[in-house]
Each structure stands twice: as C-alpha cells, then as structure tokens.
Design an enzyme around this catalytic site. Structure first.
Site, PDB file in Angstrom:
ATOM      1  N   THR A  22     -81.618 -12.794 -27.314  1.00 53.34           N
ATOM      2  CA  THR A  22     -80.185 -12.700 -26.975  1.00 53.34           C
ATOM      3  C   THR A  22     -79.428 -13.607 -27.948  1.00 53.34           C
ATOM      4  O   THR A  22     -79.138 -13.191 -29.062  1.00 53.34           O
ATOM      5  CB  THR A  22     -79.908 -13.095 -25.508  1.00 53.34           C
ATOM      6  OG1 THR A  22     -80.496 -14.359 -25.237  1.00 53.34           O
ATOM      7  CG2 THR A  22     -80.473 -12.069 -24.555  1.00 53.34           C
ATOM      8  N   LYS A  55     -88.322 -15.542 -25.186  1.00 55.31           N
ATOM      9  CA  LYS A  55     -86.925 -15.564 -25.605  1.00 55.31           C
ATOM     10  C   LYS A  55     -86.215 -16.725 -24.891  1.00 55.31           C
ATOM     11  O   LYS A  55     -86.591 -17.100 -23.780  1.00 55.31           O
ATOM     12  CB  LYS A  55     -86.219 -14.238 -25.331  1.00 55.31           C
ATOM     13  CG  LYS A  55     -86.145 -13.808 -23.913  1.00 55.31           C
ATOM     14  CD  LYS A  55     -84.798 -13.765 -23.225  1.00 55.31           C
ATOM     15  CE  LYS A  55     -83.649 -14.271 -24.022  1.00 55.31           C
ATOM     16  NZ  LYS A  55     -82.579 -14.770 -23.089  1.00 55.31           N
ATOM     17  N   THR A  57     -88.397 -20.111 -16.990  1.00 59.72           N
ATOM     18  CA  THR A  57     -87.477 -20.185 -18.084  1.00 59.72           C
ATOM     19  C   THR A  57     -87.506 -18.960 -18.956  1.00 59.72           C
ATOM     20  O   THR A  57     -88.311 -18.840 -19.865  1.00 59.72           O
ATOM     21  CB  THR A  57     -87.807 -21.391 -18.967  1.00 59.72           C
ATOM     22  OG1 THR A  57     -87.855 -22.514 -18.132  1.00 59.72           O
ATOM     23  CG2 THR A  57     -86.787 -21.561 -20.016  1.00 59.72           C
ATOM     24  N   GLU A  80     -79.480 -23.040 -27.190  1.00 56.96           N
ATOM     25  CA  GLU A  80     -78.161 -22.597 -27.673  1.00 56.96           C
ATOM     26  C   GLU A  80     -77.411 -23.728 -28.371  1.00 56.96           C
ATOM     27  O   GLU A  80     -77.149 -24.764 -27.783  1.00 56.96           O
ATOM     28  CB  GLU A  80     -77.330 -22.026 -26.521  1.00 56.96           C
ATOM     29  CG  GLU A  80     -77.726 -20.587 -26.227  1.00 56.96           C
ATOM     30  CD  GLU A  80     -76.998 -19.979 -25.047  1.00 56.96           C
ATOM     31  OE1 GLU A  80     -77.014 -18.752 -24.948  1.00 56.96           O
ATOM     32  OE2 GLU A  80     -76.429 -20.725 -24.248  1.00 56.96           O
ATOM     33  N   ASN A 126     -71.065 -20.451 -25.398  1.00 58.68           N
ATOM     34  CA  ASN A 126     -70.939 -20.179 -23.972  1.00 58.68           C
ATOM     35  C   ASN A 126     -69.514 -20.071 -23.464  1.00 58.68           C
ATOM     36  O   ASN A 126     -69.288 -19.695 -22.320  1.00 58.68           O
ATOM     37  CB  ASN A 126     -71.723 -21.222 -23.176  1.00 58.68           C
ATOM     38  CG  ASN A 126     -73.197 -20.942 -23.298  1.00 58.68           C
ATOM     39  OD1 ASN A 126     -73.648 -19.895 -22.877  1.00 58.68           O
ATOM     40  ND2 ASN A 126     -73.927 -21.849 -23.934  1.00 58.68           N
TER      41      ASN A 126
END
Lengths: 420, 420
Positions: free
Chosen positions: B165, B191, B202, B289, B415
């Site tokens: 993603t 991932k 997770t 991220e 985000n």
C-alpha cells in the site's frame, strides 16, 4: 461549540479568588547561547501564595519515573497535614532523573519559606521542562527574594506565563458561584502542551478557591473531576513524569465549610471545579504541540461511564485519525479501527459515528458499516478548528468526552529538536 | 547491525519453498482519478498456491473490528480442518466495515476455487487498504482467470508488489535449513507500513515452507514466534482491523513430519521461522510510513520475558521519543519517561540506558539518573538510519527486542490525506 460555560466567568486566573497573590520573573534557568543583557525573556519562574493557610488537595502522575518536585510536594503535604500557603514553579527544566533532584526541589521550598517566614512544609514545588539536566539553583536563589517582594493580587498572568514551555497561549479560567448566599470564586492556570496523556493530571495545573471546603472533601472532588477532565485528555500518548494538579482552598469566602458530599453546597462546588477544569482541559488540547485543531470525542450510549471514557480516549489517541483530521480527510474507518482496539466489550455492529463542527453534522457510519455521505459536506465541516466526533454505542445511557488535537508537521518539528 | 542472519538466505520469497507458485496483476480496484490507458499501475491483486495441500496456521488481529476477509479465512480454515491450497490478496481496499464485506470476501474465494477446480474452503483471502469503502467485485472477477493462468514458481515479486500500500519497498525473506539430512526452505512476504501496532500480526504476512510439520505444531510455532517478532513492532500504535499472518506447509521436502515440540527438528524449524519473521519485522519497521530510521529497543536484565517485551515496546511507541530520533536529538529523558509509564513493576533507580549505532555506543543514563556525555558523539551516533536503544533493568536475565521507526513530517503528510 464550548458546552462548558454555564457559570459566570471572571478574570484573574489563580488570583481570581480572594486572598491569592502571585508573581513571576525571568531568572535564566536555561540561558540561550545568543543571550545578551538586552534580550527580553519569557518568565521562567513564579510564586503564588495565599493570605490564609489553605486546605490542599493534589493528584500526581502515575508514571513510575516521578519528578523530584512531586516527591517533595507530596512529602510536604504529608508533613503539614494537607495545609499549604505558597507554591513555587519553574519551567525550562523538569528537575527529573537527576541525582540531586530532591535536594534541589527541597532547597526551592526552603528558600521561599525563609523569605516569607513560613514553615517549609507549607511550600509546594513544581517544575516542567527538559528531563535529566541538572537544575541550576543559583538563578533561583537570586529570584526568590524578588518573587516574594513582588507578590500581588493582580499578577496571575506573570505566573501563567512563567509555567509555559512550548505553550503558545496562557491558560487561565475562573468562575463565580454562590453558596449560602455567599459569592465564592474558583480559578486556575495550566500549562501544556506535549508529553500529555492522562494517568493523571497532565502537566501542571493549579487551582485556587476562597470557598471553605474540608481537606477530605477537597481531595474527593479533585480526584473525581480529574477523572473526567484532565484524564480524558491526550496530546501524544506520553504520560509525563511531572504531572501534578494542586487545588488550594483558603476559606476566605463567607460560606460554612463544606464537610460532606451530601450537602447541596458540595454539588455547587463540584460543578464550579468541573467547569474550570474542563475549560483548562479544552485549552490544553487546543494548544497541543503543533495542533491546528481541537478534537472532542463524545462517546454516548455506553453501558458504563468507564467504557465511554475508554472508547472516547482511544479515538482521541489514534495517531492515524489525528493525522487524517490535520488533512481534513473524513477517514472515519480510522475512528472505527480505534474503537475496535479499545479495551472494552461492546457490539461493533451497533456503533454509529458522526462528525460535526459549527459548519454542520454528517453521519458517516451506521451499525458498524459505512453510509454514503457527501465528501464536499464533510470537507466543509472539517475546515473548522474545533471538530466533534460522536460515537454512539447504542447499548446504554452513559457518556463521556475526551479531548485531543490533530497531528501536524509542527508537532514533529517541535519534538525533533526540543532540547535546543 | 542486523543480528538475525545466521541461516543461509535464498531468494524467492513465498516461492522459495518447493511447490509454491504465485502471480500478480493490476485490476483497477481503485482507479485513480487521473487514470489513462497509458498509466502503468502497480499490481493490486495477487494469488499464490501450492502444488500440494498445506497444513496451515494463522494468527489474526485482536481488533474487535475485524476485516471481512479475516472472518472468511478463519471460517474456511475451520471448515477445511486447517488445510489450504491457495490465497488471494488485494490491496487498495480493506473490505472492512462494509455491509456486504463477508459476501464479497467469500466471492473472491469462490472465484479462485472455481477457476482452479478446488474446494472453496481451501482458498484463503486477505485485503488491505482503505476501510469502509465498498469493494468493487467486477475487476476481481476479470482478474481471477488471469491470475490462475499466470501462476508460476518464480513470480513471488508479482505477489509481493501487489500487497503493497504505502510501502516503499517489497518485503521478502527466505532461508534454507536442514532437517534429517533434507534441505527445507521457508520464505515469506509482508506488507506495512502504517496502522501498525501488534496485538497481533501487524498487517499482512504470508509464509510458506516445504517442511513437513503437523498442523498443531505449525500453529504452536507461529503463535510463539509472532509474540517476539510482529507483536514487538509498532509504527504508530494503531492496531489494524485486517492484520493476519498465514503460514502454509506443503510437506514437499523429504523430512519426516514434525509432530512434537520435543523433537530436535522442531527447534531447527522454529529457528528458521524466527529468522524469517524477525527479518520481515525489521523490514516493516524500517519502511514504516514516512520513516527515516529503524529503531530497535533491546530491554535486558528483566526478571521475565513479558516484562522485557512490555518495556521495549513502550519505548518504541513513544511519539515524543520517535520525534526526537527524527531530529537526531539524544533526548534520553523521553526513554526514561516511556519506561516509567510501561505497565510493569521494576526499580527505576537501577535502570541504565545507552544509545548505539554502527558509529558507536554512548551511555546516557546510569541508575536512573543522567550521566555526562558528549553531545557531539551522540549526534554522530544518531546520524545512522538504524539506531539501537539499550535499556538494562539490572534485575534479571531475560531480554526482548521491539522494533519501530522515527516520527517524521512524511508520516503526517501520508496520513493527512490517505484516501485520495
């Protein structure tokens, strides 16, 4: 959108109640490298004191690493039987995780006691700032006589500015209320704005009142209200080492001392305390480090108060949801996700979620599944700097509110380089 | 600084073990607004399958909001008695919090089963992406025949890219090990990279092996290793709704089936599983991220394994410490603070803390108090993109490691606007 303003507000913060004086100065606890004699500095130390001895309640952090000032304040209140007269507070250094921390915190009390000619155990102490750097006592030794000399009734702002760290605004609130035909006043000040996650008390909070309340009842009211105000606040999930709330009551109003929770006066007092603490909590959330938006999550329809609190806090603490609010993105899936990992039992298939602000309300989830909504309307609502998230569990009659803020670039910037 | 590379590594990810084929394509589950026929799209759906039926173990998220694919996978494994042959996985849409979620997830299994001519309960399904948007089934209906037709032994990368993603790199790892003179292979893909906080699993993780292991032992090994690998990882404290680890063993290696934890072969197998899962965990943390640094917290000297885990995880989860690491600021007070609010009992006055990287090691705290250290040396050490934080409780012989990453501007950026 502030629902916590039913009582008459007054100015004056911690000096609003009768007989409370304050003062604040810059003493140079942490002198910037580029300092010159001409440089104007924010206050970094303050003192406040009551004309009459106060019944005193306090609540402390639940972090196992406790700042030295907390240990000394706690010990002093034990020695004095819960009585206090003065409080000294510095910013720029937390005096925590230092081998000589307790000794230095005790010295701060001793210095004030000597200068004011009172018993040292009636002086309380608090510190906020960097953890693990030795506190320089010399600037404080020089500051104390000035602080004592400058004490005055209208100087609440000198003190409120002295306790600020990364706060961008001073946080003060005060209200008047009536007991037995007698006007009482209760006011407070608080500092944020990072390392904020309940488990109690969240940062430094000082509340003063002239209302006559017994020590026992004072502590009871404080513990009860902390649970639904400061302990429902989270900026970043980090419970500070120096969190403390102190509530001082000097009985200079004319009311008969409140001695039981069954007296009608107790409810009046508690309501005033709630209103001041709820407003300070909102101010802390709105001024969270780097924050651009206040987030208020109201969880209703729970079958217990504790469950409502746990779920509202879980939403407020979700890093992902906080980032989505910064981006004004109605990513309500992250609300559901945060509800889902909250430590509480409920039926996710009954949960409704709505988002609202002064620009309107939009339902985004019904019975645990998404509902069609206009992204344009959602974007409009999320433009506000105060967002409410409504979570209805649809299984009972309890509700609770938790407060927080969005996660922004500035939070990262501020905390990537806090010590310099 | 990677300590988890004692076994011989091999290429091939989930196709490294004998008899595992994969394929992946772009089918347009979420067609970008600026889509043109010329746009090259990342794969968004994949299939992998074994030539022989597999004993299968799985672990699922503990979030009460569970993605529909998890419910279907769990039900299928119950129906099939823990046997599986194929797994279909899509990204771009989590198929979670949708009224028709289970129906759609079941359709994905049915489509594969029909095309491969196998029983539907032997097909597992997983999804990752946005929560609460209806999953379009049409592109999947068109993709399944292509996926089945394209299945091949060397196509692990087609699958590994399809499950990404916000991941910036594919995450695959595989090792060889020897049991009874027979070469076995175990490999996996994973991932990330946001909404990551253990409580299990997770994100999506798939591991395949040709080693013969009974279903019961397979599940036991997986649960044990998840506890010290994926469950010791946190990117942002948000436990996803779709977390899942699936471990498939097709017994195509020549070893005698492992049926008891007392067999020496079990330890060999578990070590291989640990090494693959620990490496995937590190990759997930490093590609968190927006991350610029991998953080590894090693808590030693604990009097129990669980306590070491709780404390290491508390440090890794501290938003403030993560921001300080981004800023390369040796603000160790935040480590102490995070240890202090961990849910564990210990004597804070015995705690030592050190920071290290390939550029050196520096002790910053001894017996709970700060020690003098060179800020220049600290800055040099923190320049690395892999930082270790050593916490020694000095009260026992247990240790544990937790993995995370720094908090950066890019995390907020990613985000703040995830859905578009």
């Amino acid at each position: 959108m502030n629902k916590y303003n039913t009582l008459k507000t007054v100015s004056g913060g911690i000096c609003a109640a009768k007989g409370f004086k304050a003062s604040g100065v810059y003493c140079g606890i942490k002198r910037p490298a580029n300092d010159t004699p001409e440089t104007k500095h924010k206050n970094d130390i303050c003192l406040f004191a009551s004309d009459a001895e106060c019944n005193t309640a306090a609540v402390y952090t639940q972090n196992k690493v406790k700042g030295a000032p907390l240990l000394v304040t706690k010990a002093n209140l034990e020695k004095s039987g819960g009585k206090s007269i003065a409080v000294i507070v510095n910013s720029k250094n937390a005096n925590t995780c230092n081998a000589d921390g307790v000794e230095k915190a005790q010295m701060m009390c001793d210095l004030v006691a000597e200068e004011m000619n009172i018993q040292s155990e009636k002086v309380l102490v608090a510190s906020t700032g960097v953890i693990g750097q030795v506190l320089p006592i010399e600037p404080i030794e020089k500051a104390v006589p000035i602080l004592v000399n400058n004490l005055d009734y209208g100087k609440n702002e000198e003190a409120a500015s002295a306790i600020m760290t990364t706060d961008t605004v001073k946080k003060e609130y005060a209200v008047e209320f009536n007991i037995d035909g007698c006007t009482c006043t209760l006011g407070g000040m608080a500092k944020g704005s990072g390392m904020i996650h309940p488990n109690m008390a969240t940062t430094l909070n000082f509340i003063t009142t002239d209302c006559a309340v017994s020590s026992e009842i004072l502590q009871k009211a404080l513990s009860e209200i902390v649970k639904v105000t400061y302990n429902c606040l989270s900026i970043d999930g980090d419970t500070s080492t120096n969190d403390m709330v102190v509530l001082m009551a000097n009985s200079l109003a004319c009311n008969k001392e409140i001695q039981s929770v069954d007296e009608p006066a107790y409810q009046v007092f508690k309501e005033a305390l709630f209103e001041v603490m709820a407003n300070l909590t909102r101010m802390l959330a709105k001024d969270g480090e780097g924050a651009s938006k206040l987030l208020e999550c109201v969880c209703s329809g729970a079958d217990s108060k504790d469950k409502a609190i746990v779920i509202a806090k879980s939403v407020i603490c979700s890093t992902l949801f906080k980032a989505a609010m910064f981006g004004e993105d109605a990513n309500w899936g992250r609300v559901l996700c945060a509800i889902g990992y909250a430590d509480a039992e409920f039926d996710i298939n009954k949960v409704d979620v709505a988002l609202s602000s002064e620009y309107g309300t939009i339902e985004v989830c019904k019975n645990g599944s998404g509902v069609e909504f206009s992204e344009e309307t959602a974007a409009e609502i999320l433009k506000s700097d105060e967002i409410e998230i409504h979570v209805n569990l649809n299984e009972g009659n309890f509700d609770a509110t938790a407060w927080g803020c969005d996660l922004t670039y500035d939070y990262v910037k501020i905390n990537g380089d806090y010590r310099t």
